[in-house]
Write an enzyme that holds these catalytic residues in place. Structure first.
Site, PDB file in Angstrom:
ATOM      1  N   CYS A  72       1.003  -1.268  -0.177  1.00 48.19           N
ATOM      2  CA  CYS A  72      -0.324  -0.374   0.158  1.00 48.19           C
ATOM      3  C   CYS A  72       0.716   0.682  -0.427  1.00 48.19           C
ATOM      4  CB  CYS A  72      -0.869   0.070   0.954  1.00 48.19           C
ATOM      5  SG  CYS A  72      -1.709   1.714   0.681  1.00 48.19           S
ATOM      6  N   TYR A 310     -24.735  -8.154  25.295  1.00 46.34           N
ATOM      7  CA  TYR A 310     -23.486  -6.638  24.726  1.00 46.34           C
ATOM      8  C   TYR A 310     -24.125  -7.652  22.957  1.00 46.34           C
ATOM      9  CZ  TYR A 310     -21.136  -5.810  28.318  1.00 46.34           C
ATOM     10  OH  TYR A 310     -20.519  -5.249  29.983  1.00 46.34           O
ATOM     11  N   CYS A 406     -12.133  -8.035  22.106  1.00 45.87           N
ATOM     12  CA  CYS A 406     -11.800  -7.591  21.462  1.00 45.87           C
ATOM     13  C   CYS A 406     -10.324  -6.344  21.395  1.00 45.87           C
ATOM     14  CB  CYS A 406     -12.554  -6.116  20.746  1.00 45.87           C
ATOM     15  SG  CYS A 406     -13.820  -5.222  21.919  1.00 45.87           S
TER      16      CYS A 406
HETATM   17  N1  SAH Z   1     -22.505  -9.669  19.913  1.00 48.40           N
HETATM   18  C1  SAH Z   1     -22.687  -8.579  19.119  1.00 48.40           C
HETATM   19  C2  SAH Z   1     -22.664  -7.859  18.685  1.00 48.40           C
HETATM   20  C3  SAH Z   1     -20.674  -6.614  20.067  1.00 48.40           C
HETATM   21  S1  SAH Z   1     -19.903  -5.335  19.437  1.00 48.40           S
HETATM   22  C4  SAH Z   1     -21.652  -9.137  17.798  1.00 48.40           C
HETATM   23  O1  SAH Z   1     -20.815  -9.963  17.539  1.00 48.40           O
HETATM   24  O2  SAH Z   1     -22.613  -8.713  16.578  1.00 48.40           O
HETATM   25  C5  SAH Z   1     -20.806  -4.835  21.504  1.00 48.40           C
HETATM   26  C6  SAH Z   1     -21.625  -4.791  21.130  1.00 48.40           C
HETATM   27  O3  SAH Z   1     -22.095  -3.935  22.914  1.00 48.40           O
HETATM   28  C7  SAH Z   1     -22.494  -2.682  20.579  1.00 48.40           C
HETATM   29  O4  SAH Z   1     -24.068  -3.891  20.068  1.00 48.40           O
HETATM   30  C8  SAH Z   1     -22.827  -1.927  21.927  1.00 48.40           C
HETATM   31  O5  SAH Z   1     -24.040  -0.887  21.109  1.00 48.40           O
HETATM   32  C9  SAH Z   1     -23.243  -2.851  22.996  1.00 48.40           C
HETATM   33  N2  SAH Z   1     -22.913  -1.989  24.570  1.00 48.40           N
HETATM   34  C10 SAH Z   1     -22.008  -1.526  24.518  1.00 48.40           C
HETATM   35  N3  SAH Z   1     -22.187  -0.902  25.264  1.00 48.40           N
HETATM   36  C11 SAH Z   1     -23.173  -1.551  26.056  1.00 48.40           C
HETATM   37  C12 SAH Z   1     -23.745  -1.993  27.862  1.00 48.40           C
HETATM   38  N4  SAH Z   1     -22.889  -1.306  28.447  1.00 48.40           N
HETATM   39  N5  SAH Z   1     -24.392  -2.401  27.928  1.00 48.40           N
HETATM   40  C13 SAH Z   1     -24.970  -3.340  26.975  1.00 48.40           C
HETATM   41  N6  SAH Z   1     -24.715  -3.480  26.145  1.00 48.40           N
HETATM   42  C14 SAH Z   1     -23.796  -2.540  25.285  1.00 48.40           C
END
Ligand code: SAH
Length: 450
Positions: A72, A310, A406
């Site tokens: 890149c 989450y 992550c």
């Molecule tokens: N498991 C899902 C999303 C993971 S990302 C997947 O793999 O597609 C993390 C997620 O946590 C996001 O959707 C974000 O909006 C949510 N999130 C962030 N802080 C939070 C909280 N305090 N309580 C509940 N959800 C939360």
């Protein structure tokens, strides 16, 4: 303390969490961008503190066999990727080792190795792009922020994005320049267009374009739509009202300018609806492997209740529904919860329930209402679990906790906290969802030992 601007000779001995090389010079840790472990080089100190310093390689005396010439052309400047200077084998080694070291140092484990699932392709894998827009010599252009700054590095063809994403960026920039649409300036807080956001379904090929705008309307929308319609897969155009100063790419209000306002995609054999604000893993192939690993480790049986904290648009929740008696998802973003409920309906899944709220608070409430899940899946953002969630997990005492993470450091911190509540780490697998970038995902299984 090392002297600023002085040149030192050093050997790179380690990597930082951000993937920079680290060399010890006179007992001081010196962080070196674009350095590879084992390399002997001359280093100029740019910033010096008591225990650490930041430097730059001025000459590589002995290059690593893992050094490659960058494919890149803007890789050195662009803050989007971290690893175009090394081969993929070294990148995988450093990512797996970062997870191992975190679990050992912070999590109190003594793992000799953490396996990593490599991506089959480092190119074109990202389903989502967010291009900041800027102006140079009276012309608008888009690209990515230079690392640690807000100056936009133009990138004509980003290697990790599908070609369609760059075509959207070019079409929008063409429209902006032709109709003299103003570009947002963060110092004066004036101007309209801030970011070009593109999301493309890897299986469906559908494209959502969302423009982040310091205002509620854009001029000449039909002309913009005409340009976008020439790109195969273009499905919908959304305006995100983003009038607040600050770094957030999207605002809270979305106005659909063309199409349904969302796209669809297939993941783990299920159909998903995706709105601009909903989280969706950017690497489709590796996300499926990540979720598959989580499903295997959950070992769900037909009578089990599974709690997915989450849960986003319900990807993991719904992928586990068929094996379970009941699945419950918790997510804080209302739009994502709406998507999750719609996703259950569109896949004919009847044993899933979704709650909107903070994971910790909602879990404590579920616990008070007598919910006792057999398996809990957590997939928090980088900051990891909060105290409420740990407390609720302790009270619910599920048989298994599958932690999708992550950030290895917060994962390791939470592993230590869960160990204090009677859980033991059974396995840890790293999954590479972000080739060429320093982020790494991990799936960990913990089971109750007391
Ligand atoms: N498991 C899902 C999303 C993971 S990302 C997947 O793999 O597609 C993390 C997620 O946590 C996001 O959707 C974000 O909006 C949510 N999130 C962030 N802080 C939070 C909280 N305090 N309580 C509940 N959800 C939360």
């Amino acid at each position: 303390m090392l002297n600023r601007n002085q040149i030192y000779e050093a050997v790179v001995s380690d990597y930082s969490a951000e993937g920079q090389g680290v060399a010890k010079i006179e007992g001081c840790a010196v962080f070196l961008p674009n350095a590879i472990v084992g390399e002997r080089c001359l280093v100029r100190i740019e910033k010096a503190q008591k225990t650490w310093a930041a430097g730059k390689i001025t000459e590589i005396l002995e290059p690593s066999p893992h050094r490659v010439s960058r494919e890149c052309p803007v890789a050195k400047l662009c803050g989007g990727c971290d690893f175009w200077h090394m081969d993929y084998a070294e990148e995988l080694r450093l990512k797996a080792d970062r997870v191992r070291q975190a679990l050992n140092r912070i999590g109190g484990e003594s793992l000799t190795e953490v396996p990593i699932l490599a991506a089959p392709d480092c190119h074109g894998y990202r389903n989502k792009a967010q291009y900041p827009v800027s102006v140079k010599d009276g012309r608008a252009y888009a690209g990515f922020f230079r690392a640690g700054t807000h100056s936009v590095v133009e990138n004509r063809r980003c290697r990790i994005l599908p070609e369609e994403a760059d075509r959207v960026k070019d079409a929008v920039i063409d429209y902006v320049n032709q109709f003299r649409v103003s570009v947002y300036d963060e110092t004066t807080h004036k101007g309209l267009l801030r970011h070009i956001y593109v999301r493309r379904g890897a299986v469906s090929g559908q494209i959502l374009v969302c423009l982040s705008v310091n205002g509620r309307r854009l001029p000449r929308v039909p002309e913009l739509t005409e340009r976008l319609k020439k790109i195969p897969g273009f499905t919908t155009l959304v305006l995100s009202v983003n009038e607040k100063p600050g770094n957030a790419v999207l605002g809270d209000e979305f106005l659909t300018l063309y199409g349904p306002g969302y796209i669809e995609d297939t993941l783990c054999g299920l159909n998903f609806r995706l709105s601009p604000r909903s989280f969706y893993q950017v690497n489709h192939h590796q996300a499926q492997r990540l979720y598959q690993t989580a499903i295997e480790q959950a070992q769900i049986t037909k009578n089990d209740t599974v709690l997915d904290l989450y849960c986003g648009v319900g990807t993991i929740t719904l992928a586990m529904a068929a094996a379970a008696g009941k699945v419950i998802g918790v997510e804080v973003i209302p739009q994502a919860v709406e998507d999750a409920r719609d996703n259950a309906r569109r896949n004919g899944i009847e044993n899933a329930e979704f709650f909107c709220g903070d994971a910790g608070q909602a879990t404590l409430e579920l616990e008070r209402n007598g919910v006792r899940p057999d398996v809990v899946v957590v997939d928090p953002p980088r900051k990891g679990l909060n105290a409420d969630t740990i407390e609720a997990l302790h009270r619910m005492a599920p048989r298994r906790i599958v932690y999708v993470s992550c950030d290895p450091a917060t994962l390791a911190r939470d592993v230590a906290l869960l160990k204090a509540h009677g859980y033991a780490l059974q396995s840890a697998t790293a999954v590479d969802l972000f080739p060429r970038c320093a982020h790494v995902e991990t799936v960990v299984l913990m089971t109750r030992s007391k």
